[in-house]
Each structure stands twice: as structure tokens, then as C-alpha cells.
Design a protein around this motif. Structure first.
Motif, PDB file in Angstrom:
ATOM      1  N   ILE A 154     -42.356  55.030 -98.710  1.00 26.68           N
ATOM      2  CA  ILE A 154     -43.809  55.070 -98.908  1.00 26.68           C
ATOM      3  C   ILE A 154     -44.132  54.999-100.401  1.00 26.68           C
ATOM      4  O   ILE A 154     -45.012  54.234-100.830  1.00 26.68           O
ATOM      5  CB  ILE A 154     -44.405  56.341 -98.280  1.00 26.68           C
ATOM      6  CG1 ILE A 154     -44.278  56.308 -96.757  1.00 26.68           C
ATOM      7  CG2 ILE A 154     -45.886  56.494 -98.668  1.00 26.68           C
ATOM      8  CD1 ILE A 154     -44.718  57.585 -96.062  1.00 26.68           C
ATOM      9  N   LYS A 155     -43.419  55.760-101.211  1.00 26.99           N
ATOM     10  CA  LYS A 155     -43.645  55.743-102.664  1.00 26.99           C
ATOM     11  C   LYS A 155     -43.377  54.352-103.236  1.00 26.99           C
ATOM     12  O   LYS A 155     -44.130  53.859-104.072  1.00 26.99           O
ATOM     13  CB  LYS A 155     -42.753  56.780-103.343  1.00 26.99           C
ATOM     14  CG  LYS A 155     -43.166  58.215-103.066  1.00 26.99           C
ATOM     15  CD  LYS A 155     -42.146  59.209-103.565  1.00 26.99           C
ATOM     16  CE  LYS A 155     -42.068  59.247-105.077  1.00 26.99           C
ATOM     17  NZ  LYS A 155     -41.141  60.308-105.536  1.00 26.99           N
ATOM     18  N   ASN A 156     -42.303  53.722-102.761  1.00 30.28           N
ATOM     19  CA  ASN A 156     -41.934  52.399-103.282  1.00 30.28           C
ATOM     20  C   ASN A 156     -42.942  51.324-102.895  1.00 30.28           C
ATOM     21  O   ASN A 156     -43.075  50.311-103.594  1.00 30.28           O
ATOM     22  CB  ASN A 156     -40.547  51.997-102.778  1.00 30.28           C
ATOM     23  CG  ASN A 156     -39.442  52.860-103.358  1.00 30.28           C
ATOM     24  OD1 ASN A 156     -39.616  53.481-104.404  1.00 30.28           O
ATOM     25  ND2 ASN A 156     -38.305  52.912-102.678  1.00 30.28           N
ATOM     26  N   ASN A 157     -43.634  51.527-101.791  1.00 26.33           N
ATOM     27  CA  ASN A 157     -44.585  50.520-101.295  1.00 26.33           C
ATOM     28  C   ASN A 157     -46.042  50.924-101.515  1.00 26.33           C
ATOM     29  O   ASN A 157     -46.945  50.273-100.994  1.00 26.33           O
ATOM     30  CB  ASN A 157     -44.351  50.275 -99.805  1.00 26.33           C
ATOM     31  CG  ASN A 157     -43.091  49.488 -99.521  1.00 26.33           C
ATOM     32  OD1 ASN A 157     -43.069  48.265 -99.615  1.00 26.33           O
ATOM     33  ND2 ASN A 157     -42.011  50.194 -99.182  1.00 26.33           N
ATOM     34  N   SER A 158     -46.277  51.985-102.285  1.00 25.36           N
ATOM     35  CA  SER A 158     -47.634  52.542-102.412  1.00 25.36           C
ATOM     36  C   SER A 158     -48.670  51.519-102.878  1.00 25.36           C
ATOM     37  O   SER A 158     -49.819  51.547-102.428  1.00 25.36           O
ATOM     38  CB  SER A 158     -47.634  53.749-103.358  1.00 25.36           C
ATOM     39  OG  SER A 158     -47.194  53.372-104.652  1.00 25.36           O
TER      40      SER A 158
END
Length: 471
Positions: free
Chosen positions: A194-198
Motif C-alpha cells: 500500500i505504501k509503495n503504491n500510495s
């Protein structure tokens, strides 16, 4: 699982769908949230039926069978049909497989198998299905071990998470929403994705974002969702005003509190007392004006003068951006943000009836919600201090009730209208009418006359005599 099978046997909706499935030789399954919620022993009224074939055609046949054709809604663009039956909302769709383009969360859809349909779902806990076909009726299909994830209270994707979230970035918000609603934990691998695709969240419409925010706000402990949104680097993208509340600053050994954590504590406090979504929005936004009014004053320390007024004005822009209702719900939030400091100034022993009357008139029917907010706004690690201030608000509530009982001011309207003033004093529309109405209002709020037409009209006549003498 015997309890699960019994649930589907006991519900006539599934019996009817099963019979239709056999009659027209199309396989049908209950998939997703309804199955999940039954296993969690949560009430659910939304049933998703996946058929291996024409979902809309199946729905039309079902509507004929239950003689509810007039209540069938067909959405051709999505290949779905919806019908209300026995207080349930039933959606029918054909099994499908999906592929995505990089700049859109709208998939390219093709017909598929049940496996294809389960593969495309967001989280393992939502891939659970129950067979409605005669020979296997009530049997659970658990391709991705969703039952174990329910037991372990974890959220993870059925397929590689980077693919899941890149394809449909809304799933990142849904993961956090489910974690907040169910009090589950997102697995480290899933959360890292999720953080990588935020940044992909930027292709999601504001309406879809606010739908998820509303569900987070309605959680038992909504702060969990907002802390996760912050940690996932999502909140700063679509809600920068909340991020501005974060952090503390120290000057001359004087610090202010972290207004982000304070806000979320107030939100949780309100959630313990009320399930009113718009009161929870008020809690979230009550201090939103603080970053724009923050100032260090020598000899005093940190001040946030007029943050109530500034914050109230900011509500309109935030509601407009999130496509939230621009009606009485927004006005409710604006009003309570504007008023949220007022009751605290009225908790002293020497508070006058006049001050309480003014608060009642300004708050109207929202006075009770305002007091819930104000009590929730008392946050401190010193529990004795918290109890002391909350007791003061309880005493204030009693005083408000006493004044209200005596003066009947809630949702107050001036007993003397502009038309009455013009007719009585024989004057034309002008600023003077507003001045006269304000004078009558002040006389009532100060307690010089009762909140009564006769006394107000008597004052109007006195004003008329004064006007004549001045001439």
C-alpha cells in the motif's frame, strides 16, 4: 461450518435461487461480504450472487419467480442487476475476469469461471463463496484460506499485492477501512505494498474516497483507520489539512500539543457517545483551523485565536472537494466547528442566564450534539483533570435545560417579524427594520422581557414612541 450451511438452508432467498439455478441449468454462488459477515456473526443485508453465465438474465428470471419485476434495476454498463427482496439488497452478476490499464481503475471485463471471479477479488476474507447448486448446496468454497485469515484477524490480498493495488488503487483504502471496521491487522507485506503504491490513489475520484472515509468514521474506533491512512502515505495526498495538524513546536521552553493525535482522540471520544456520522465529521474537523492561526506570543505562549471561525469557513471547501452533501449536513458541521469553544467559556460558576440563552439560540436543536463534542474535546493524560472538566459540562447541561425550560428558546425565532414592524411603525423596508429586530432580540436574550409576543410587541410600541419623539 455446519452453522453456515444451516443459515443458508433456513433462508428462503437462497432456496429460491437454488431452485432457479437448477431449472435453467446455471450455477449460482453467494460470494464475498455476505459470507464473510455470516462467519463473523455480523448482520448483513447485502447479498452478492455470482452466476456462471448471464447475471442480468438470471436476475430477470428471479424477479419473475418472486413477482418483483418492477423492482429490478439493471446496470448494463456494469453487467449487474439489483433487486430488493425481504429487506435484502441482492445483486446478480456473471462470473468474470478482469484486466486493467495503467491510467484507470475501470477494468476490461470478459466472461469467466468462478475461479476467475474469485481471483479478481480484493482480499482473502472477501473470496469466500457458498455453493447454491442442488448437489452441493451450502458448501463453503475457500480457495485462498480466507476462513483462517478471519480467525487470525488479518487482511491480505489473494494475489500479489502490488498487482492488486496497482490495478485498483481504491483497494488500498478498502484494506484500511476493513482493518478499522473489523479491528483486523493488515499483513506487513500487504501494508508495504500500500505504501509503495500510495501515489496511485490520485486516479480515484473524490466520491469514492469519501465513501471509504465515511465507513472509517463509522467504525467503533475510527482513529485506527486514520493512523493507518497516515502511516501508508495516503492521507497527505487527499487530506493535507489533517496532516498540517501533526507535530509539536517549542519556543522558549513552551510547547503546544500535537493537534493530529488530539483530534483523533476527540473523534474516538465522540464515537463512544454517538453514531451520528456528521458529528464524527465535526470531531475530525473541529480544530482544522489551528495550523492557519497558530502564533507564538511572548509572555503567553502558543495561541490559536479564531481557529473556530477559520475552521468553520474551511468546512465548505473540504465538503466540496470530497463531494459530500452541500446541505444541512454541511451547515451542521460548520455550525458546530464555529461553536465548539463557546460552552467551555460557560462552565464557570458565575455564568449568566443571558450567556446561556445566546448559546441556546445559536445552537438551536444541535445543542445536545455540541455538548457531546465539547465533552469529547477534553483530552489529557491527567484523568482527574478530564473528569473535572467533564463534570463542569454536565453542570452546564443542567443549567441549559433549566433556562430552556423557562424561556423556550431552542430553535428561537424573533416573535416580531419585519412585516409586523413595517405595519406597526408604518415604515418601508430599510436597515432600520434589522436594527429594531436586533434590539428586541437583545432584550429577550438579556432577560429584560420574556420570549413572548405580547411583551415583544409592547417593546416595539415603545420603540415607535421613541421614533416619534425623535422627530
Amino acid at each position: 461450518m455446519d452453522r453456515l450451511k444451516q443459515h443458508f438452508k433456513d433462508n428462503k432467498i437462497f432456496e429460491l435461487i437454488s431452485k432457479l439455478s437448477e431449472e435453467i441449468n446455471i450455477s449460482a454462488y453467494v460470494v464475498g461480504g455476505y459470507v464473510r459477515d455470516i462467519l463473523l456473526q455480523r448482520k448483513s443485508k447485502d447479498i452478492d450472487i455470482v452466476v456462471v453465465g448471464d447475471g442480468v438474465g438470471f436476475a430477470k428470471e428471479f424477479a419473475k419467480k418472486i413477482k418483483r419485476t418492477s423492482k429490478l434495476s439493471v446496470f448494463k454498463n456494469f453487467g449487474t442487476a439489483n433487486i430488493q427482496f425481504d429487506n435484502y439488497e441482492i445483486e446478480f452478476v456473471g462470473a468474470r475476469k478482469e484486466s486493467y490499464r495503467n491510467n484507470s481503475r475501470k477494468p476490461i471485463v470478459n466472461k469467466g469461471t468462478l475461479n476467475d471471479d474469485l481471483n479478481r477479488r480484493d482480499f482473502t476474507i472477501n473470496t469466500l463463496a457458498v455453493n447454491l447448486n442442488k448437489n452441493s448446496f451450502g458448501e463453503l468454497i475457500d480457495k485462498f484460506n480466507g476462513v483462517n485469515d478471519l480467525k487470525n484477524k488479518i487482511i491480505k490480498t489473494p494475489l500479489e499485492p502490488n498487482v492488486t493495488f496497482s490495478d485498483d488503487p481504491l483497494r488500498m483504502l478498502r484494506a484500511i477501512r476493513f482493518a478499522s471496521q473489523l479491528n483486523f491487522e493488515i499483513t506487513p507485506e500487504t501494508f508495504e505494498s500500500i505504501k509503495n503504491n500510495s501515489e496511485r490513489i490520485s486516479i480515484i475520484s473524490e466520491e469514492r474516497i469519501s465513501e471509504e472515509l465515511n465507513k472509517i468514521l463509522l467504525s467503533t474506533k475510527p482513529s485506527k483507520g486514520f493512523y493507518l491512512l497516515d502511516k501508508a502515505n495516503l492521507l497527505n495526498i487527499f487530506f493535507p489539512e489533517l496532516i498540517e495538524l501533526k507535530g509539536t513546536e517549542t519556543v522558549e521552553n513552551k510547547s503546544h500539543k500535537d493537534n493530529f493525535s488530539h483530534t483523533l482522540q476527540v473523534l474516538d471520544n465522540v464515537a463512544e457517545s454517538s453514531d451520528n456520522l456528521w458529528l464524527r465529521w465535526t470531531a475530525l474537523l473541529h480544530d482544522i483551523g489551528k495550523p492557519r492561526t497558530k502564533k507564538f506570543v511572548k509572555g503567553i505562549g502558543w495561541t490559536f485565536y479564531s481557529h473556530d471561525i477559520v475552521g468553520s469557513k474551511m468546512v465548505t471547501g473540504i465538503f466540496r472537494r470530497f463531494r459530500l452533501p452541500m446541505n444541512e449536513k454541511m451547515r451542521f458541521v460548520k455550525k458546530l466547528v464555529w461553536l465548539h469553544l463557546r460552552p467551555a467559556f460557560l462552565t464557570n460558576d458565575d455564568v449568566t442566564d443571558s450567556a446561556i440563552r445566546r448559546l441556546i439560540v445559536d445552537a438551536g436543536n444541535d445543542i445536545d450534539n455540541l455538548l457531546i463534542l465539547c465533552k469529547a474535546d477534553v483530552t489529557s493524560k491527567n484523568q482527574a483533570k478530564v473528569k473535572m472538566f467533564q463534570k463542569r459540562f454536565e453542570i452546564l447541561a443542567e443549567k441549559i435545560a433549566e433556562v430552556e425550560e423557562k424561556d423556550k428558546l431552542r430553535n428561537w425565532k424573533n416573535p416580531i417579524t419585519g412585516d409586523i414592524i413595517m405595519k406597526t411603525l408604518n415604515i418601508k423596508p430599510s436597515k432600520e427594520i434589522g436594527i429594531i429586530k436586533e434590539r428586541i432580540k437583545e432584550a429577550i436574550l438579556e432577560g429584560n422581557i420574556r420570549n413572548d409576543y405580547d411583551e415583544a410587541f409592547a417593546l416595539l410600541q415603545e420603540i415607535g414612541k421613541e421614533r416619534m419623539e425623535e422627530k
